[in-house]
Design a protein around this motif. Structure first.
Motif, PDB file in Angstrom:
ATOM      1  N   GLN A   8       0.834  -1.203   0.000  1.00  0.00           N
ATOM      2  CA  GLN A   8       0.000   0.000   0.000  1.00  0.00           C
ATOM      3  C   GLN A   8       0.868   1.252   0.000  1.00  0.00           C
ATOM      4  O   GLN A   8       0.609   2.210  -0.741  1.00  0.00           O
ATOM      5  CB  GLN A   8      -0.912   0.002   1.229  1.00  0.00           C
ATOM      6  N   THR A   9       1.912   1.251   0.798  1.00  0.00           N
ATOM      7  CA  THR A   9       2.818   2.405   0.840  1.00  0.00           C
ATOM      8  C   THR A   9       3.502   2.591  -0.508  1.00  0.00           C
ATOM      9  O   THR A   9       3.589   3.717  -1.028  1.00  0.00           O
ATOM     10  CB  THR A   9       3.876   2.212   1.934  1.00  0.00           C
ATOM     11  N   HIS A  36       9.249   1.366   4.903  1.00  0.00           N
ATOM     12  CA  HIS A  36       8.398   0.407   4.180  1.00  0.00           C
ATOM     13  C   HIS A  36       8.974   0.105   2.799  1.00  0.00           C
ATOM     14  O   HIS A  36       9.011  -1.056   2.381  1.00  0.00           O
ATOM     15  CB  HIS A  36       6.980   0.957   4.043  1.00  0.00           C
ATOM     16  N   ILE A  37       9.414   1.149   2.106  1.00  0.00           N
ATOM     17  CA  ILE A  37       9.952   0.947   0.765  1.00  0.00           C
ATOM     18  C   ILE A  37      11.260   0.156   0.837  1.00  0.00           C
ATOM     19  O   ILE A  37      11.491  -0.754   0.013  1.00  0.00           O
ATOM     20  CB  ILE A  37      10.175   2.304   0.059  1.00  0.00           C
ATOM     21  N   ARG A  38      12.096   0.475   1.822  1.00  0.00           N
ATOM     22  CA  ARG A  38      13.363  -0.248   1.971  1.00  0.00           C
ATOM     23  C   ARG A  38      13.116  -1.736   2.227  1.00  0.00           C
ATOM     24  O   ARG A  38      13.751  -2.600   1.615  1.00  0.00           O
ATOM     25  CB  ARG A  38      14.162   0.353   3.123  1.00  0.00           C
ATOM     26  N   ARG A  39      12.164  -2.047   3.090  1.00  0.00           N
ATOM     27  CA  ARG A  39      11.865  -3.445   3.401  1.00  0.00           C
ATOM     28  C   ARG A  39      11.266  -4.174   2.192  1.00  0.00           C
ATOM     29  O   ARG A  39      11.560  -5.349   1.963  1.00  0.00           O
ATOM     30  CB  ARG A  39      10.898  -3.517   4.591  1.00  0.00           C
ATOM     31  N   LEU A  73      -3.997  -5.026  -4.089  1.00  0.00           N
ATOM     32  CA  LEU A  73      -4.798  -4.110  -3.272  1.00  0.00           C
ATOM     33  C   LEU A  73      -6.280  -4.191  -3.632  1.00  0.00           C
ATOM     34  O   LEU A  73      -7.150  -4.094  -2.763  1.00  0.00           O
ATOM     35  CB  LEU A  73      -4.284  -2.680  -3.435  1.00  0.00           C
ATOM     36  N   GLU A  74      -6.591  -4.390  -4.924  1.00  0.00           N
ATOM     37  CA  GLU A  74      -7.985  -4.555  -5.334  1.00  0.00           C
ATOM     38  C   GLU A  74      -8.573  -5.831  -4.737  1.00  0.00           C
ATOM     39  O   GLU A  74      -9.720  -5.848  -4.280  1.00  0.00           O
ATOM     40  CB  GLU A  74      -8.082  -4.588  -6.855  1.00  0.00           C
TER      41      GLU A  74
END
Length: 285
Positions: A8-9, A36-39, A73-74
């Motif tokens: 989601q992020t 979040h993006i790094r993980r 996500l949908e």
């Protein structure tokens, strides 16, 4: 492991093209967004963004992941919608002709029950003429059955070709009156068959009457004579007579659904399922 929170992020950052704006939309700090993006990048083993002090862009791997992210996500949104929505509750008063009850209708009811286990059923099985009377009296929410030629009530579901059925190996003596096994009045099938015989000039006599199609099938299996059913709803253990081609042709009958003017949510949901389902499929017994 693709954590849905990271997905989601990632999707929000990709749309906003800014960690700061994404954090504002998600209610997260910029450091949390970066974490979040790094993980996520560590999880997929690919770099997803090209960043500098003035711009942010997706890498080719980021573009590819964004397609999957939106689908993920949908799917999550649909699942949350299904399980967060109030469960259907209540009772459905359903009337059905016996031939449909013995054939494909149970499959439709099973599909409905799987989706709405809290709904209670009250099922009435009877001759279509009787079901019409119960509908008019307000005793049924909806019904499925046959309708007479020229009748305009109900929504068509399918048409079924009527066919002669008898005990295997039966040969009809066409020089004699046709030995008929039919259900009692009020019966659409009975009236259609007798009208067809009258128009074709065939002699006949009723050797057995029954209040149900099951009784007619039992009598035909016992060799008492011939009975009639829609070919796609053929009776158990019965086949066309050996010389069925010599017998008068029978017309189609139309199967319809009919509902009360005001339906509860459970009854309306079942009606939509019935009208979308293919009730023409026969069942082997």
């Amino acid at each position: 492991m693709l954590n849905p929170v990271w997905i989601q992020t990632f999707s929000t950052v990709a749309t906003a093209r800014s960690f700061t704006d994404a954090g504002r939309q998600l209610g997260l700090s910029q450091s949390s967004v970066s974490d979040h993006i790094r993980r996520l990048e560590q999880s997929v083993g690919r770099r997803l963004f090209v960043r500098d002090t003035h711009s942010l862009a997706l890498t080719p791997d980021g573009e590819a992941l964004l397609v999957h992210a939106r689908l993920i996500l949908e799917s999550i949104a649909r699942a949350e919608s299904q399980f967060s929505a109030p469960r259907l509750q209540g009772r459905v008063r359903l009337g059905t002709s016996e031939d449909l009850a013995q054939g494909p209708l149970p499959n439709v009811l099973a599909a409905f029950r799987d989706a709405h286990p809290d709904v209670e059923f009250e099922i009435t099985i009877g001759m279509t003429g009787r079901l019409y009377e119960l509908m008019d009296a307000g005793s049924l929410d909806l019904m499925v059955g046959k309708r007479r030629e020229g009748d305009r009530r109900g929504v068509p579901l399918f048409r079924g070709q009527l066919g002669w059925l008898a005990r295997p190996g039966t040969v009809i003596d066409v020089r004699q009156p046709l030995p008929l096994i039919l259900v009692h009045e009020p019966s659409v099938t009975r009236s259609v068959v007798l009208d067809a015989l009258a128009k074709s000039g065939w002699r006949w006599h009723i050797v057995c009457s029954s209040s149900s199609h099951s009784g007619c099938i039992a009598a035909a299996r016992g060799g008492l004579g011939v009975t009639v059913r829609a070919q796609n709803l053929s009776g158990r253990g019965l086949v066309p007579p050996v010389n069925h081609a010599e017998l008068p042709a029978l017309p189609d009958v139309e199967f319809v659904s009919l509902s009360a003017r005001r339906l509860s949510k459970p009854a309306e949901t079942l009606l939509r399922l019935l009208q979308k389902s293919d009730l023409r499929a026969s069942r082997e017994d």
